[in-house]
Design a protein around this motif. Sequence first.
Motif, short mmCIF file in Angstrom:
data_model
loop_
_atom_site.label_atom_id
_atom_site.label_comp_id
_atom_site.label_asym_id
_atom_site.label_seq_id
_atom_site.Cartn_x
_atom_site.Cartn_y
_atom_site.Cartn_z
N ILE A 1 8.01 1.13 3.59
CA ILE A 1 7.62 2.50 3.28
C ILE A 1 7.24 3.22 4.57
O ILE A 1 6.64 2.64 5.48
CB ILE A 1 6.44 2.49 2.27
CG1 ILE A 1 6.15 3.90 1.75
CG2 ILE A 1 5.19 1.85 2.87
CD1 ILE A 1 5.13 3.93 0.61
N VAL B 1 9.23 -0.72 -5.50
CA VAL B 1 7.96 -1.43 -5.44
C VAL B 1 8.12 -2.79 -6.11
O VAL B 1 8.62 -2.89 -7.23
CB VAL B 1 6.85 -0.65 -6.17
CG1 VAL B 1 5.50 -1.34 -6.00
CG2 VAL B 1 6.77 0.78 -5.67
N VAL C 1 0.99 5.57 -7.82
CA VAL C 1 2.19 6.20 -7.24
C VAL C 1 2.41 7.57 -7.85
O VAL C 1 2.53 7.71 -9.07
CB VAL C 1 3.44 5.32 -7.48
CG1 VAL C 1 4.68 5.98 -6.86
CG2 VAL C 1 3.25 3.92 -6.89
N TYR D 1 1.70 -4.96 -2.22
CA TYR D 1 3.03 -4.89 -2.84
C TYR D 1 4.06 -4.98 -1.72
O TYR D 1 3.74 -4.76 -0.56
CB TYR D 1 3.25 -3.53 -3.53
CG TYR D 1 2.44 -3.27 -4.77
CD1 TYR D 1 2.90 -3.63 -6.03
CD2 TYR D 1 1.20 -2.63 -4.70
CE1 TYR D 1 2.17 -3.36 -7.18
CE2 TYR D 1 0.45 -2.36 -5.83
CZ TYR D 1 0.94 -2.72 -7.07
OH TYR D 1 0.21 -2.46 -8.21
N LEU E 1 11.26 5.20 -3.68
CA LEU E 1 10.49 4.00 -3.36
C LEU E 1 10.76 2.87 -4.35
O LEU E 1 10.75 3.07 -5.56
CB LEU E 1 8.99 4.35 -3.39
CG LEU E 1 7.99 3.25 -3.04
CD1 LEU E 1 8.13 2.83 -1.57
CD2 LEU E 1 6.56 3.74 -3.30
N PHE F 1 6.45 -2.58 -0.58
CA PHE F 1 6.84 -1.17 -0.70
C PHE F 1 8.08 -1.00 0.17
O PHE F 1 8.01 -1.10 1.40
CB PHE F 1 5.74 -0.25 -0.19
CG PHE F 1 4.55 -0.09 -1.11
CD1 PHE F 1 4.72 0.33 -2.42
CD2 PHE F 1 3.27 -0.34 -0.65
CE1 PHE F 1 3.62 0.51 -3.26
CE2 PHE F 1 2.16 -0.16 -1.48
CZ PHE F 1 2.34 0.26 -2.79
#
Length: 199
Positions: free
Chosen positions: A103, A112, A134, A45, A110, A47
Amino acid sequence: MASSLETIDLPHLPSLPVHVAVYQNVQNAAFLKSQLLAGQPEYEYAFIDASMVLSRAHVIAAVFRALNDYAHNRLKSHNVHSEIVFSLNPTNNIAESFRRFGISDSTQDLLVIKVSTSSEITHDTVAAHLSSAVEGTSVSFDDQTLFEFSDINKIKKSYKLGALPSPTKATDQVASKENVETKQRLENALLGAIALRGS
């Protein structure tokens, strides 16, 4: 917990839907980062530390740039997801972009992003994986939420925009016209920096 995952179709790249989720009070950022660094495919991903993002337009500009480079085989990083993080950075330093925007073990808020680079990646599969992966509270991907999370001073420092005035986080719901204009100026400067970064 249900995820408020949003799926966005960019007009010129309809074959690459983009799935975006935002979480606050994330408890397992160090684990997520370790999975990403270990190259675990299911954790591929973008992040992004939400404190480094000002608005939806700021995020979409980086996604647009990364998808465009992906579609034209111009990626400078490992994959389209790392390219999104890299696209937020105003300079061409890839390592720096992950330190600034990616991240970290201490990330609490966060953002994503997952791009449907294959037919197996759908809104439902992404939502299901994120809800189990998560540990945090899912919140909506909107300007108000992002602005609450944003660290204006850190953002301005990263983009070298110290001369611009900083928008204030109004405690009441009614933002002053002047503050809205200040935020708009900052957003325009961020979008310009993403668009104009040396290619």
